[in-house]
Structure formats: C-alpha cells, structure tokens
Design a protein around this motif. Structure first.
Motif, mmCIF file in Angstrom:
data_model
loop_
_atom_site.group_PDB
_atom_site.id
_atom_site.type_symbol
_atom_site.label_atom_id
_atom_site.label_comp_id
_atom_site.label_asym_id
_atom_site.label_seq_id
_atom_site.Cartn_x
_atom_site.Cartn_y
_atom_site.Cartn_z
ATOM 1 N N LEU A 70 0.833 -1.208 0.000
ATOM 2 C CA LEU A 70 0.000 0.000 0.000
ATOM 3 C C LEU A 70 0.867 1.257 0.000
ATOM 4 C CD1 LEU A 70 -3.005 -0.747 2.406
ATOM 5 C CD2 LEU A 70 -3.018 -0.540 -0.083
ATOM 6 N N GLY A 71 1.920 1.255 0.839
ATOM 7 C CA GLY A 71 2.813 2.410 0.859
ATOM 8 C C GLY A 71 3.497 2.622 -0.479
ATOM 9 N N SER A 72 3.929 1.538 -1.117
ATOM 10 C CA SER A 72 4.581 1.646 -2.421
ATOM 11 C C SER A 72 3.598 2.114 -3.489
ATOM 12 C CB SER A 72 5.176 0.290 -2.817
ATOM 13 O OG SER A 72 6.132 -0.129 -1.871
ATOM 14 N N ALA A 73 2.374 1.605 -3.439
ATOM 15 C CA ALA A 73 1.361 2.025 -4.419
ATOM 16 C C ALA A 73 1.068 3.510 -4.304
ATOM 17 C CB ALA A 73 0.078 1.220 -4.216
ATOM 18 N N LEU A 74 1.095 4.037 -3.079
ATOM 19 C CA LEU A 74 0.833 5.466 -2.886
ATOM 20 C C LEU A 74 2.004 6.296 -3.394
ATOM 21 C CD1 LEU A 74 -1.388 7.296 -1.609
ATOM 22 C CD2 LEU A 74 0.073 7.415 0.410
ATOM 23 N N SER A 75 3.224 5.898 -3.069
ATOM 24 C CA SER A 75 4.377 6.691 -3.487
ATOM 25 C C SER A 75 4.632 6.596 -4.992
ATOM 26 C CB SER A 75 5.629 6.242 -2.715
ATOM 27 O OG SER A 75 5.911 4.881 -2.973
ATOM 28 N N LEU A 76 4.225 5.490 -5.629
ATOM 29 C CA LEU A 76 4.388 5.331 -7.074
ATOM 30 C C LEU A 76 3.184 5.834 -7.862
ATOM 31 C CD1 LEU A 76 5.979 1.756 -7.204
ATOM 32 C CD2 LEU A 76 7.131 3.939 -7.584
ATOM 33 N N VAL A 77 2.177 6.354 -7.160
ATOM 34 C CA VAL A 77 0.932 6.864 -7.771
ATOM 35 C C VAL A 77 0.278 5.779 -8.628
ATOM 36 C CG1 VAL A 77 -0.116 8.918 -8.787
ATOM 37 C CG2 VAL A 77 2.218 9.029 -7.975
ATOM 38 N N ALA A 134 3.161 7.761 2.887
ATOM 39 C CA ALA A 134 3.139 6.363 2.436
ATOM 40 C C ALA A 134 3.253 5.412 3.620
ATOM 41 C CB ALA A 134 4.271 6.116 1.433
ATOM 42 N N LEU A 135 4.133 5.739 4.582
ATOM 43 C CA LEU A 135 4.284 4.888 5.764
ATOM 44 C C LEU A 135 2.999 4.868 6.583
ATOM 45 C CD1 LEU A 135 7.882 5.734 7.096
ATOM 46 C CD2 LEU A 135 7.156 3.792 5.710
ATOM 47 N N LEU A 136 2.423 6.045 6.802
ATOM 48 C CA LEU A 136 1.194 6.127 7.588
ATOM 49 C C LEU A 136 0.049 5.410 6.885
ATOM 50 C CD1 LEU A 136 -0.185 7.328 10.109
ATOM 51 C CD2 LEU A 136 -0.687 9.373 8.766
ATOM 52 N N TYR A 137 -0.035 5.569 5.582
ATOM 53 C CA TYR A 137 -1.082 4.911 4.799
ATOM 54 C C TYR A 137 -0.954 3.392 4.871
ATOM 55 C CZ TYR A 137 -3.940 3.808 0.675
ATOM 56 O OH TYR A 137 -4.884 3.301 -0.178
ATOM 57 N N GLY A 138 0.279 2.912 4.725
ATOM 58 C CA GLY A 138 0.511 1.474 4.831
ATOM 59 C C GLY A 138 0.219 0.947 6.219
ATOM 60 N N GLY A 139 0.591 1.728 7.262
ATOM 61 C CA GLY A 139 0.316 1.313 8.633
ATOM 62 C C GLY A 139 -1.171 1.246 8.925
ATOM 63 N N ILE A 140 -1.918 2.240 8.456
ATOM 64 C CA ILE A 140 -3.371 2.246 8.676
ATOM 65 C C ILE A 140 -4.030 1.096 7.914
ATOM 66 C CG2 ILE A 140 -5.500 3.550 8.237
ATOM 67 C CD1 ILE A 140 -3.906 6.100 8.788
ATOM 68 N N GLY A 141 -3.573 0.863 6.686
ATOM 69 C CA GLY A 141 -4.116 -0.266 5.920
ATOM 70 C C GLY A 141 -3.867 -1.592 6.614
ATOM 71 N N ALA A 142 -2.665 -1.772 7.157
ATOM 72 C CA ALA A 142 -2.354 -3.001 7.880
ATOM 73 C C ALA A 142 -3.183 -3.104 9.166
ATOM 74 C CB ALA A 142 -0.864 -3.043 8.215
ATOM 75 N N ALA A 143 -3.399 -1.965 9.841
ATOM 76 C CA ALA A 143 -4.216 -1.971 11.062
ATOM 77 C C ALA A 143 -5.657 -2.367 10.758
ATOM 78 C CB ALA A 143 -4.171 -0.591 11.726
ATOM 79 N N ILE A 144 -6.191 -1.869 9.640
ATOM 80 C CA ILE A 144 -7.554 -2.248 9.239
ATOM 81 C C ILE A 144 -7.611 -3.746 8.934
ATOM 82 C CG2 ILE A 144 -9.323 -1.954 7.456
ATOM 83 C CD1 ILE A 144 -8.434 0.970 7.245
ATOM 84 N N ALA A 255 3.686 -3.335 12.058
ATOM 85 C CA ALA A 255 4.172 -4.217 10.994
ATOM 86 C C ALA A 255 4.030 -3.546 9.633
ATOM 87 C CB ALA A 255 3.416 -5.547 11.021
ATOM 88 N N GLY A 256 2.924 -2.807 9.438
ATOM 89 C CA GLY A 256 2.740 -2.054 8.199
ATOM 90 C C GLY A 256 3.783 -0.964 8.032
ATOM 91 N N ILE A 257 4.120 -0.280 9.137
ATOM 92 C CA ILE A 257 5.183 0.729 9.095
ATOM 93 C C ILE A 257 6.504 0.084 8.688
ATOM 94 C CG2 ILE A 257 6.566 2.312 10.484
ATOM 95 C CD1 ILE A 257 3.857 3.450 9.974
ATOM 96 N N ALA A 258 6.808 -1.072 9.304
ATOM 97 C CA ALA A 258 8.041 -1.790 8.967
ATOM 98 C C ALA A 258 8.057 -2.203 7.499
ATOM 99 C CB ALA A 258 8.191 -3.015 9.866
ATOM 100 N N GLY A 259 6.903 -2.622 6.989
ATOM 101 C CA GLY A 259 6.823 -2.989 5.578
ATOM 102 C C GLY A 259 7.092 -1.815 4.659
ATOM 103 N N GLY A 260 6.553 -0.631 5.011
ATOM 104 C CA GLY A 260 6.817 0.564 4.213
ATOM 105 C C GLY A 260 8.286 0.949 4.223
ATOM 106 N N LEU A 261 8.923 0.858 5.392
ATOM 107 C CA LEU A 261 10.359 1.142 5.482
ATOM 108 C C LEU A 261 11.165 0.155 4.641
ATOM 109 C CD1 LEU A 261 10.582 1.856 9.316
ATOM 110 C CD2 LEU A 261 11.005 3.527 7.500
ATOM 111 N N TYR A 262 10.774 -1.100 4.721
ATOM 112 C CA TYR A 262 11.463 -2.149 3.961
ATOM 113 C C TYR A 262 11.344 -1.899 2.455
ATOM 114 C CZ TYR A 262 12.432 -6.840 2.133
ATOM 115 O OH TYR A 262 12.926 -7.908 1.417
ATOM 116 N N ALA A 263 10.136 -1.568 1.990
ATOM 117 C CA ALA A 263 9.911 -1.362 0.556
ATOM 118 C C ALA A 263 10.693 -0.165 0.042
ATOM 119 C CB ALA A 263 8.418 -1.175 0.291
#
Length: 361
Positions: A70-77, A134-144, A255-263
């Motif tokens: 999700l974070g990558s999709a947001l940053s890559l538009v 992107a990190l926040l978006y990915g974290g919220i998506g993972a939380a949902i 975990a979503g935040i970590a995934g965004g950092l990793y990507a």
C-alpha cells in the motif's frame, strides 16, 4: 512516564546526529543496520500480541506485506481500476448472492476512490512528506486488515488462532500474487530510497516507546490480565476480546510501518518476501528474547539479524577442521543449531526471567 519521553526524544536526537555519519559506511553493513531497525519494529509489535497479551499470531508477515504494497502504491501513484457492478439478468434465485456482491463492490469502489484521491494529493507534498504519508497509509491499511482478522478470530485461542493468522498470511500473499496493478508475481519496483538510518531507528524507538507506555499504563494492565488468566480477567469485568483486538491492531499497524520502510529501502519487493517463513522469523525473535520482555525482544531482533551474516565467514576460518568447514558452508545449519542450543539453555528467553518471576509472584 516522563522519563520514557526524555529517553525517546534523546534517541531521536542521537539518530538525527548519527544519520549523516552512518550513511557513509560500507553498504553491506548499512543494509544489516537497517535490517536490525526494521526487525526491532516487527518484533516489538508482535511482542504486544504474543508476549504481553498471551496470544499466538503467525500472520505478521501478511501485515508487513499490506504496509509495503500500500505504501509503495501510494508513493508510485498506482491507481487501481474500479470494480464492475454485477449483471442482474438471469435467474431470480441468484439475486441474493448478487446483492451481497453489489455491497462488496460498492465498498471496494469507495476504498479505491479514497486511494486514488490520496495518490494524486500525495504528489503535491515534498519528498519526505510523501514518504511519511506512504508509511502512515501502509500502517493504517495493515491496522484495518488486523482489525478485520482480529474481530472474528480472536475469540479463538492457542493453536486455532495460529492457524487462522497463518491462513490470513497466505491469503494476503495470494491476493498480491494476482494483483496486476502492483506487479503480481513479478514484484513491484521503482520506489525512491527514502528509508535511512534516522527514519528506521526513529520508528523503532517510537514502537518501543508506545508499547512500553501502553503496557505500563493503568489501561494497559488489561493486556497483562488477559495473558495471566483470561477467565479471571473476564470475571473481573475486563473485556478480553477488546484488549486482544487492540493488541492485534497495534501490532499490525507497526508491521505495516516496517513494511513501508522495507519497501522504500530495498526498492523492489515480491510476494515471496512476505511468506510464512518471514512470520516464523519474527516469532523466533519474540520467543528467543523472552515473551513479554521488550528489551529482550529488541536484543534478539538485532542478534538474529546479525548472526546469519556472521556465519558466512565461519567456513573461511582455516583453523577449523575440514569437515566442519564443509558443514559451515551451509550457514543455516549452524544458525539452526545455535537457536536450538539457546532455547535449550534459556527456554524462558534471553531476558525472560523477570517476566517469569512476576507471573509466579
């Protein structure tokens, strides 16, 4: 609590000062250092679920994958296409399933519209703002996703909960493998390398601070009550399901935040990078560090990140016998043996003694 805030702010200052110097070291060692920070975030978040709340989750890599993609999709538009409405022609007996499908399509299109709008708006922000969004978006998506899994499944316990979370991990991987907008099985690349030493360890410090502050607060004592005796906690009026879901959601968020950092560090991700074995790696960090010990989990995350790399050089030590050098060429054998020895000698974990004493008391 005030002391914890000062320590957290001090860590942020140290990370900010050290970041320019650390960025200039050998790329190999820099990669290991960033890996340590990401694994600390993963392990500290899972420790809230497995250690402090007493549940057993095997789906942490799935939440990491949600945050990464999700974070990558947001940053890559990357804008997702809208789902089509069901065809109402045909037999009347199919109208009820089609009505349910219609509700799903409407909800999906609403989420897609939000994502596509955010992807457009995020490009107006500066580079660091896009990264944080992107990190926040990915974290919220993972939380949902954690909430969707947690609400129906956290009434289960032990092995049954582990099987459900494992199934979720495989579902997430399967969905990504068939999602063409994010590369499907081919993987997704092209992300700008925003992740650095400061952001990685700043979020690692934030994760540890939030987990410790929550658990040591009056409200957070409910997590420990659920772990120690769930039936007694329910008898005292504690909503155990609420605490378990909250722990699951917070663990999934980090975990979503970590995934965004990793990507945004690797700049290329594939579904296989978030498979079952990745979840097992994080669980091993929690168990080895000591269930319910945040310091121990952080030490174990660093140790288990460094150890496989250290074992690369064992086979090159000329003093060792030839047969042992041949065995050491497969470093994962030594890695597994060391884990077995550590768990036999310290079954409560590296820093688990204090937790056991508290439970006995």
């Amino acid at each position: 609590m005030g002391k914890s805030k000062f320590i957290f702010l001090g860590v942020l200052v140290v990370c900010g000062v050290a970041s320019p110097f650390v960025s200039g070291i050998n790329p190999y060692y820099y990669d290991i250092l960033i890996g340590i920070g990401i694994n600390v975030i993963l392990a500290a978040g899972l420790n809230l679920v497995n250690g402090y709340t007493g549940q057993f989750s095997l789906g942490h890599a799935g939440f990491m994958a949600v945050g990464a993609y999700l974070g990558s999709a947001l940053s890559l538009v990357i804008k997702f296409p809208y789902a089509t409405l069901p065809d109402w022609s045909g037999n009347v007996m199919w109208w009820i399933p089609k009505a349910l499908l219609l509700i799903f399509v409407i909800l999906s299109n609403a989420l897609i519209a939000i994502h596509n709008g955010l992807a457009t708006y995020t490009q107006l922000l500066p580079g660091w703002g896009q990264f944080l969004m992107a990190l926040l978006y990915g974290g919220i998506g993972a939380a949902i996703a954690g909430w969707l899994v947690g609400v129906p499944s956290l009434r289960l316990k032990g092995d049954y909960l582990a099987i459900v979370t494992l199934g979720f991990n495989e579902i997430i991987k399967g969905v990504i493998q068939n999602a063409e907008p994010v590369g499907a099985q081919r993987g997704l690349g092209g992300m700008i390398m925003h992740t650095n030493f400061f952001w990685t360890f700043a979020f690692a410090a934030l994760t540890v601070y939030v987990v410790l502050s929550l658990v040591n607060s009056t409200y957070g004592r409910g997590f420990l009550a659920v772990r120690d005796d769930e039936i007694a906690a329910e008898a005292m009026g504690i909503n155990t399901t609420k605490y378990k879901v909250l722990a699951f959601v917070l663990g999934a968020f980090f975990a979503g935040i970590a995934g965004g950092l990793y990507a945004h560090f690797k700049q290329f991700i594939t579904p296989e990078g978030f498979n079952f074995m990745k979840s097992v790696d994080v669980v091993v960090m929690v168990i080895l560090g000591g269930m319910g010990s945040t310091v121990g989990v952080c030490v174990a995350a660093a140790l288990l990140t460094i150890l496989p790399e250290v074992l690369r050089y064992v086979s090159k030590i000329e003093v060792l016998p030839v047969w042992l050098q041949h065995v050491a060429e497969n470093r994962m054998i030594l890695y597994s043996l060391l884990l077995i020895i550590l768990m036999l000698t310290r079954p409560q974990g590296l820093f688990g003694m204090s937790v056991l004493k508290k439970k006995k008391a």
